[in-house]
Design an enzyme around this catalytic site. Structure first.
Site, PDB file in Angstrom:
ATOM      1  N   GLY A  38       0.803  -1.214   0.000  1.00 25.19           N
ATOM      2  CA  GLY A  38       0.000   0.000   0.000  1.00 25.19           C
ATOM      3  C   GLY A  38       0.834   1.261   0.000  1.00 25.19           C
ATOM      4  O   GLY A  38       2.068   1.227  -0.121  1.00 25.19           O
ATOM      5  N   CYS A  39       0.147   2.370   0.145  1.00 29.67           N
ATOM      6  CA  CYS A  39       0.748   3.673  -0.115  1.00 29.67           C
ATOM      7  C   CYS A  39       1.788   4.076   0.926  1.00 29.67           C
ATOM      8  O   CYS A  39       2.914   4.447   0.585  1.00 29.67           O
ATOM      9  CB  CYS A  39      -0.330   4.725  -0.235  1.00 29.67           C
ATOM     10  SG  CYS A  39      -1.573   4.685   1.074  1.00 29.67           S
TER      11      CYS A  39
END
Lengths: 348, 348, 348, 348
Positions: D144-145
């Site tokens: 994820g980010c």
């Protein structure tokens, strides 16, 4: 009624001073100046004001007022204050001119000081730490937004002697850059987030270190010109796409063993009787302080790493600027400290 | 000190009522309720408030207060007001329940009316047009944001009998949709602009038509239950990526020959003594009214086309909601109309 | 590979041209200029670009390119185009210089025209109405954002001869004001909404009237220099706190009897084969077109009043500027019209 | 043409996958599902898409596609993947299900793992560190980010063995919270800034520690299931009032003596041949990466304190989610790694 005046009434700090002082029951606003707008009505510069009184010249304001608020760019106050004090005025200076020893000021601001002798008389305008000194002050050096937030975030740890250093991340809305700032176009700021002046170059660093160093040496309350112990901070400011609000997220390097309970007790005790500092159960958010003079603070102990984080949120134009100046005025005049200063914010 | 209470204190209108009433010198806030937050402290629902008093139950508030502010969804006030009035309370209702004749209400809101007989007693809470009636009112139907802006934009033309119709474009910040609204996620609203309920379907249309129709028939001041002349408006609301603020841009269809000068004279005369309506030299912008109870209005005559445009800006949560309610309270209590209501806004 | 160049590559329109042309398979970008940034790498002016090629001088770009995009302030293209055409270049001009007859241009822009004779050769760059003419064009006058939106919103009614006039409300994000614009500071624009140039003074009005007047006289397709019938519009632009996006909300004054069904049929038929115009089932919103070359359109018949409203949304920097220019380029070069032009947007 | 499908096409990650895969020349999008929108056309859920194909059922997508993108909430992929792999599909999972050893996953996510045996087969989808492994992968755990940004910010220091720990401040736009998230109303987020999950409780922490611990033990490239050295991070996420964008500001605790020059050389060397990582001369800002798959990185040595700060900015929905998944797809399919992935962003 004390006669007050504002020099520099066309910046955002000036606008907040106008808003707060117009509603202040203990003062009469006798003048406000702006080179750019001199002679024009207040409403022409400020759409939110319904007031057709004209901007005066600096000379007129200086003459009429007993207490002067100087909301001018750095380097201008130092040329005016000597005469103003000589004429019996009292001064609250919102610039950096009297916040640091002249040699430190010159090193960080790159401006030769014109009235270094007055620095010894200036009282540092952070009421939570310098309340008693401020009552009798003739010249107050009003601190800015990042410094107020960072200092109040770490003050309890410094005053008990535990603070060894800190990494401070500052996050600010755009109004801190002023009404004329470059790089503040909506299209460049909106949907954007950026650090700036990274690497220990922001000029508010020595002020933060000095504030905390005083507490380390003296405890609380601290005297502006008393002993200062050395302490080193990292400070990295960031520009956030919003208008108002400052959040400081600080990792405190401290001596000793800690727990969440011990931290909370320390902070709640330290700020127990403060009218404008709230130690939160949860985490602060800037909007909770919008248009108010309040600071929301929260220390957090991180079990996994043993690190201590402290968060502080405030409105950069109120507690970080104009509201703090009015708080100092109230102390100087012997009025209740919270006169004309909202403790609660505007939401949403 | 009059004892006031708020039902529905967890919506944005409730938050503004809390902010304004807590600072009101003529009233004591004796209770506030929210089903969702009952028993929890105010600060848990509202980060901006530094107040640990708990939300009470509706029953407690109804019992303690002499004047009730009802900030509830449409359809709830009509069930409570009969008993409240019987118990000698006075009521300011912020919903649509008593703003329209019950048959019109039912047609546009799709809710059967439970106390239609009380409509005859309700006074329409727009002080600029109904000031005298409001002084003695027991039950006030407080108008909403779009209606206040559109009515005040066109009222001078209606009161002189010239208005024939209008195309009203409404532009609103998101807080008008409430704290629970669907479709108000940041990621969907930010960098977006959209019309909604186009085609004459917004339920504030009959209220606008009724307000202007009263002025057409009666001139100013108008009586809530007096004669109404028919007039047809188009109204197209738009959602704008901001939190607060309403702007109405209206094209007025009028009889007669006009000029910019004649228009300005009409508007300046009509609003000459109003404490919260300012006729501007330039064009209104919503930020100029932020967190204030002021409306900024400007009529513009378009030489090329002979069309008349009128602009009105206000803060939808203050003059468009809670501030107007407090203005009505002040009238009901015989207090100065502007008590606790700022005429000037927060900028930036 | 056709060699293309950009003059004025440091404005927002220039940035979009860079983004689109760098990804265009049929052209080679041989140069781009900016007085301010000459000699500096592209990435120094534009943080989103990973490209170290330097800005060239205007002369270099003029020499190297076969097709020139002029993204310069009004009044500069007219001095360069004669020579460029003489040298065998083709030109797409994004300014207003060749959009209007020179006398009309001079009246609205206040700039004397330096090459009025070339106006007769310029083709108006709205592909939906002038597609055939554009295929052979040497000089294209690329229309701007408000005009594209307003024209496409009302074109179907004009082309069938029904349009009599219109009140057009324009709502725009801030990037339309350019990268240097005054009054576009974040702190002044955020949480603000304001009309500007009200009263029929915006210089895009004669262009809108001309576009629709051509359709009234000629139907579709229209020739740039063919007959024009007179039609009068009101146009009131507003600044909205967002970066990209234009929404036009137009009230069309039309002859004849209408219904929602008839309106929809007209619009769906008119735009049936257009690659970049979508007639929506619901209402347009600007975010739906973000970073795409699409226009979303919707006509609405208002039963209560008989009025017709039309909504059109687009990205002011793409279909309202750089994307439209690339669409014109594709037509000029005989490439598929949608080469390198996204029809779908970025969300959220 | 490889047949690809998306499960979970109604979230923001799904929308980005749709945008990127529709423009991908090497794949055919054969299906996309959403429980909420099954049977409805794509354009009904996504205003930016001009595509009337209906959302399919999960079963249909599973059947038709050869490569599956799972953009589902945590805990769902682990129940589907075994069967999909058995049926010969390849899977790119955007959830947390296969990113951590099952026992760690269960401890931090509170969800019992349903196919723990497959974790041994999953390849961690960070191409910059695991490129070779990814080429043959059947099951990719796409990070994820926050994790992508923090890992890439600190990877060069970890891979050379110098990293001892870090304090990571994460700043994110709201789209990271998804299309259904509570607390993401515009009126609550706009003009607000807040930390959340402070105190070492965010579930991305063990993933960051694992990524850096692999580099500490193995250097670069690292194998997903190779040795891991222990390292402890603090991570404090903040919500910023913007839609897209992640900025990580990390203080790295490192062994050895450093200088700005040494740092820059390390970073430039480490990322020299990466197609999507740019080491900047200045400081990163999120807008520079908007809608692109690029990461901008910058290490800063602070002379005054000897501290090392590293900044990394990316678009949380592209390089932090869907773009990274497409980058992994390209590696899995043996296509050029940057196929259909923009390296440059949209500005403004």
């Amino acid at each position: 009624m004390v006669r007050v005046g504002i020099l520099g009434a066309s910046g955002y700090g000036g606008a907040e001073l106008l808003r707060l002082l117009k509603a202040h029951p203990g003062v009469e606003l006798v003048g406000f100046s702006s080179r750019k707008h001199e002679g024009r009505p207040l409403s022409a510069a400020w759409p939110q004001l319904w007031d057709e009184r004209p901007f005066a010249s600096q000379e007129e304001v200086l003459e009429r007022a007993d207490v002067l608020f100087l909301a001018l760019p750095n380097g201008l106050a130092m040329g005016m204050v000597p005469e103003a004090l000589k004429a019996g005025k009292r001064v609250i200076d919102l610039s950096g001119d009297y916040r640091l020893p002249p040699d430190v000021y010159e090193a960080w601001y790159g401006i030769p000081h014109q009235s270094p002798e007055l620095y010894r008389e200036a009282v540092y305008g952070l009421p939570e730490l310098h309340r008693e000194e401020l009552r009798g002050a003739r010249l107050v050096a009003n601190p800015g937004c990042y410094v107020t937030a960072a200092t109040l975030a770490l003050a309890p740890l410094a005053a008990m002697g535990a603070l060894r250093g800190a990494m401070v991340v500052g996050l600010s809305g755009v109004s801190g850059a002023g009404r004329e700032g470059e790089g503040t176009f909506f299209a460049e700021v909106n949907e954007n987030l950026k650090p700036y002046k990274a690497g220990g170059t922001h000029r508010h660093i020595p002020e933060m270190e000095r504030n905390l160093g005083r507490l380390l040496a003296q405890g609380k309350p601290a005297r502006t010109h008393g002993e200062v112990r050395e302490v080193r901070l990292s400070f990295t400011p960031h520009l956030v796409p919003m208008t108002r609000g400052i959040l400081v997220t600080a990792q405190a390097e401290v001596a000793g063993d800690w727990s969440q309970k011990a931290l909370e007790e320390l902070y709640r005790g330290f700020y127990a009787s403060e009218p404008f500092v709230r130690v939160l159960a949860g985490l602060p958010e800037t909007k909770g302080t919008y248009a108010s003079n309040r600071v929301d603070v929260k220390p957090v102990y991180e079990e996994r790493t043993g690190r201590i984080l402290v968060f502080a949120a405030l409105d950069n134009l109120v507690k970080g600027m104009a509201g703090q100046a009015v708080q100092n005025l109230n102390l100087m005049l012997g009025l209740p400290e919270d006169t004309a200063l909202p403790k609660e914010g505007v939401w949403p």
